[in-house]
Scaffold this active site. Sequence first.
Site, PDB file in Angstrom:
ATOM      1  N   SER A 191       0.799  -1.227   0.000  1.00  0.00           N
ATOM      2  CA  SER A 191       0.000   0.000   0.000  1.00  0.00           C
ATOM      3  C   SER A 191       0.832   1.277   0.000  1.00  0.00           C
ATOM      4  CB  SER A 191      -0.967  -0.011   1.181  1.00  0.00           C
ATOM      5  OG  SER A 191      -0.274  -0.202   2.384  1.00  0.00           O
ATOM      6  N   HIS A 219      -5.402  -4.017  -2.503  1.00  0.00           N
ATOM      7  CA  HIS A 219      -5.021  -3.182  -3.645  1.00  0.00           C
ATOM      8  C   HIS A 219      -4.842  -3.975  -4.935  1.00  0.00           C
ATOM      9  CE1 HIS A 219      -4.488   0.171  -0.914  1.00  0.00           C
ATOM     10  NE2 HIS A 219      -3.883  -0.674  -0.107  1.00  0.00           N
ATOM     11  N   LYS A 250     -12.316  -0.277  -1.148  1.00  0.00           N
ATOM     12  CA  LYS A 250     -11.420   0.402  -2.085  1.00  0.00           C
ATOM     13  C   LYS A 250     -11.982   0.297  -3.506  1.00  0.00           C
ATOM     14  CE  LYS A 250      -7.704   0.461   1.127  1.00  0.00           C
ATOM     15  NZ  LYS A 250      -7.126  -0.450   2.099  1.00  0.00           N
TER      16      LYS A 250
END
Length: 407
Positions: A191, A219, A250
Amino acid sequence: MESKSFNDAIYRRILAMSQRVQEAQEADLYYYNQAVSELRGGARVLVQGREMGMFASYSYLGLVGHPRINAAAKAAIDRFGTGTHGVRTLAGTLTIHRQLEERIAQFKQTEAAVTFTSGYVTNLTVVSTMVGREDYVLSDKLNHASIVDGCLMSGAKFLRFRHNDMEALETRLQQIPDGSAKLVVADAVFSMDGDIIDLPKMVGLCRKYNAWLMIDEAHSVGVLGKFGRGIEEHFGLEGSVDIKMGTLSKTIPSVGGYVAGNRDLVEYLRHASRAYIFSAALPPAQAAAACEAFQVILDEPWRIQKLRHNADLFISGLKQRGFDTMLTETAIVPVLCGEDETAYQVTQYAQKNDVFVLPVVSPAVPVGLARLRATVTAAHEPEEIEHAMNIIEKAGRSVGIISSNND
Ligand SMILES: *Cc1c(COP(=O)(O)O)cnc(C)c1O
């Protein structure tokens, strides 16, 4: 605080923090918790009355505000209301939770999936349910804080290995007595740095040493793989990760966390993980939004192509301008600044020019490696990215991290 008469270590810690915050505010270098007041379409947001290009979003596929997802959330409120009846194990399981878990399992190509109320909580509860006092947990040094906290909470022997260094991992694995239970945990995409874990070697080592493998896909979902399915799809290693953890906050524009894996594992977590048993379920609107978002990803594969194109454009453009973007290959793009102060100055310049980026400074990253951590998404147009890079370039020159006659 004035009304209290404490003068102990706790009080001094609080005071030290408020002084630090005040100093940053006075220097106009305080970028914590800036409120976005409106989405303006594409990657544009309204912040303190100014429209800015958003370059700090984790909504990688630009799905925040997607009409189908908004509609699904509204319909769920009409049907179920805004809350659940408490924990899942009592009255809190709704059909929308079942649907979401089936959808996640389908998307991740596993037998089953289970959801929790945040990614943070998912890592805490899953790591500490999988391993305990007699066991070993091996964690990459740059893993997310929630993994670290889960490892500490588990009480297992906690071994860290050098970032993405598979020889270091193997050395650690060799130190563990035969027959001990072991779990290896890593982020798929890191990240702060945007680099990708060496999954093929990691899978090989886990097989060789009989270790469980857990990968955090916060991610990588929507980012890696032809269809955005994540790290296994990226490497063509489907089915190689035992515990596929991810967040719904996200790429998926909702909130919550999940684990996808085989049926026995998921049933075990439903019956043994404390965050599932002792904490309420996802609200219906958020569950429905997440459920719809996974389908939108499959229905609109152009978003993944566009994200990849934008990330390549951003990374290569910054490199051409002379910046060090470290080892990133993804949509998280560190722009190395060096000293904390320099990262603050670049941020200040960018934000004054309506490019919303944020600094990452120590202790989040090592001293001397302060950076902007910029992100691109599928919501950006190439011209917006060029514009942002030009602003960052001017900032970089004015503080001397790139030379003023760089070609
Ligand atoms: C954001 C993040 C989490 C936490 O997820 P939340 O849903 O925000 O709690 C966990 N792991 C990684 C790698 C993350 O980036």
